[in-house]
Design an enzyme around this catalytic site. Structure first.
Site, PDB file in Angstrom:
ATOM      1  N   ARG A   1      27.324  72.653  64.695  1.00  0.00           N
ATOM      2  CA  ARG A   1      28.141  71.502  65.102  1.00  0.00           C
ATOM      3  C   ARG A   1      28.783  70.867  63.881  1.00  0.00           C
ATOM      4  NH1 ARG A   1      23.793  70.249  68.643  1.00  0.00           N
ATOM      5  NH2 ARG A   1      24.419  70.285  70.820  1.00  0.00           N
TER       6      ARG A   1
ATOM      7  N   SER B   1      19.100  73.515  77.941  1.00  0.00           N
ATOM      8  CA  SER B   1      20.309  74.348  77.836  1.00  0.00           C
ATOM      9  C   SER B   1      20.709  74.442  76.374  1.00  0.00           C
ATOM     10  CB  SER B   1      21.486  73.723  78.596  1.00  0.00           C
ATOM     11  OG  SER B   1      22.679  74.472  78.362  1.00  0.00           O
TER      12      SER B   1
ATOM     13  N   TYR C   1      29.317  77.831  79.227  1.00  0.00           N
ATOM     14  CA  TYR C   1      28.765  76.472  79.189  1.00  0.00           C
ATOM     15  C   TYR C   1      29.485  75.573  80.182  1.00  0.00           C
ATOM     16  CZ  TYR C   1      26.954  72.173  76.982  1.00  0.00           C
ATOM     17  OH  TYR C   1      26.330  70.965  76.728  1.00  0.00           O
TER      18      TYR C   1
ATOM     19  N   LYS D   1      27.827  74.187  83.697  1.00  0.00           N
ATOM     20  CA  LYS D   1      27.582  72.743  83.851  1.00  0.00           C
ATOM     21  C   LYS D   1      28.330  72.218  85.076  1.00  0.00           C
ATOM     22  CE  LYS D   1      24.896  71.570  80.297  1.00  0.00           C
ATOM     23  NZ  LYS D   1      23.537  71.039  80.514  1.00  0.00           N
TER      24      LYS D   1
ATOM     25  N   LEU E   1      17.163  68.534  80.489  1.00  0.00           N
ATOM     26  CA  LEU E   1      18.052  68.720  79.337  1.00  0.00           C
ATOM     27  C   LEU E   1      18.115  70.173  78.889  1.00  0.00           C
ATOM     28  CD1 LEU E   1      17.303  65.597  79.243  1.00  0.00           C
ATOM     29  CD2 LEU E   1      17.593  65.762  76.787  1.00  0.00           C
TER      30      LEU E   1
ATOM     31  N   GLY F   1      15.831  75.078  70.625  1.00  0.00           N
ATOM     32  CA  GLY F   1      15.191  73.835  70.134  1.00  0.00           C
ATOM     33  C   GLY F   1      13.922  74.187  69.381  1.00  0.00           C
TER      34      GLY F   1
END
Ligand code: UDP
Length: 315
Positions: free
Chosen positions: A188, A75, A147, A151, A73, A36
């Site tokens: 994405r 990850s 992932y 999770k 959040l 991020g």
């Protein structure tokens, strides 16, 4: 309220920080900025209600004073990011999550953890759309496992912390989300297609393009997270937009909206790429009053505008 947002510099995290600040809460954003970018929170720096702690939550750390709520959040979340940072992804969703659960226990705060539609893996036809009771079709040993399985482990960890230690928890399963503050290069599909179209490149379709996804605009996602946090729901609960599109539909829509000469080019499909995905949001509707409002077309307009302005700033 005094609210912690881990993963606060990410796409969803930074939009969440913005919304919480608008509601005059004190926001403590925690992120190590692995995926991020810090520029996502630039606009909040200087706001007296905003604090940024650059921190990897898998390492021990403390926050002074009372905390009312924790949104966890942190990850990597795009396939390209978690393929590259696979071990960090597993650690943040296990050790990192446990550190935040301990903080929630110490501060007597409610904690919302963002799980994912990937817990359903590649759902079979009998479980389409995916409801929360479906236990999924997940490969424990493959490129998406870092992932998906971390999770899933996170959900189990929360179950036990809640049962044994009576922590106030809620699990949200986030479905595909898009909008401003996505990274242009996070790989994405929405950011790739818009960026490719705006730069006059062809749109890369992996596989036949017949696989489906259901895209939720960021403002609706944030609304869902807030509704869940400020309820007493335990979850897991799906949050997403059930309008389902094939990847081909999405590519055509982006080409039509951006204009220019881009065409579709077909590339190989990654292993374990789900063939279909659509949330059943009955639970969120009934128990939270959640109702996504933004249609894909309108959300795309806003996201194209955002990327266009970023690209124009380059020149
Ligand atoms: N995809 C694609 N072209 C791209 C990026 C992604 O066709 O440039 C496909 C990808 O193979 C998947 C879908 O779009 O089937 C959604 O991919 P994304 O990475 O956005 O997220 P996922 O839902 O797979 O986690």
């Amino acid at each position: 309220m005094r609210i912690v947002v881990t993963g606060g510099t990410g796409f969803i995290g930074s939009n969440l920080c913005g919304r919480l600040l608008k509601e005059a809460h004190q926001v403590i954003c925690v992120d190590n900025c692995l995926t991020g970018p810090e520029k996502n929170i630039k606009e909040f720096v200087g706001n007296e209600n905003f604090t940024f702690i650059k921190q990897d939550i898998t390492k021990s750390f403390a926050i002074e004073g009372e905390i009312d709520q924790i949104y966890n959040l942190a990850s990597p979340a795009s396939p390209v990011d978690y393929f590259e940072h696979s071990l960090e992804t597993m650690h943040v969703n296990s050790i990192g999550l446990e550190n935040m659960l301990k903080m929630a226990q110490e501060k007597e705060a409610r904690i919302l953890h963002t799980s994912t539609s990937e817990v359903y893996g590649d759902p079979d036809d009998n479980h389409h759309p995916q409801g929360e009771e479906y236990h999924g079709n997940v490969n424990p040993y493959g490129p998406r496992s870092c992932y998906d399985e971390s999770k899933r482990y996170g959900e189990a960890l929360i179950y036990e912390y809640r049962r044994k230690l009576e922590i106030d928890t809620v699990i949200i399963r986030i479905f595909n989300t898009f909008g401003p503050k996505m990274k242009e290069d996070d790989g994405r599909v929405v950011s790739n297609f818009i960026s490719q179209a705006l730069r006059g490149k062809d749109l890369t379709i992996y596989g036949s393009g017949k696989q489906t996804r259901s895209f939720c605009y960021i403002d609706d996602m944030i609304e869902g997270l807030l509704l869940a946090m400020n309820s007493e729901i335990e979850g897991p609960v799906n949050i997403g937009n059930p309008d389902e599109f094939s990847i081909n539909n999405l590519a055509d829509l982006v080409i039509e909206k951006v204009g220019g000469g881009s065409e579709k080019v077909f590339k190989g499909l990654g292993k374990d790429d789900p063939k279909q995905r659509q949330p059943d949001i009955t639970k969120a509707k009934n128990e939270l009053g959640f109702e996504p409002k933004v249609k894909l077309e309108d959300g795309l307009d806003k996201t194209i505008k955002y990327f266009r302005s970023l690209i124009e700033k380059e020149s």
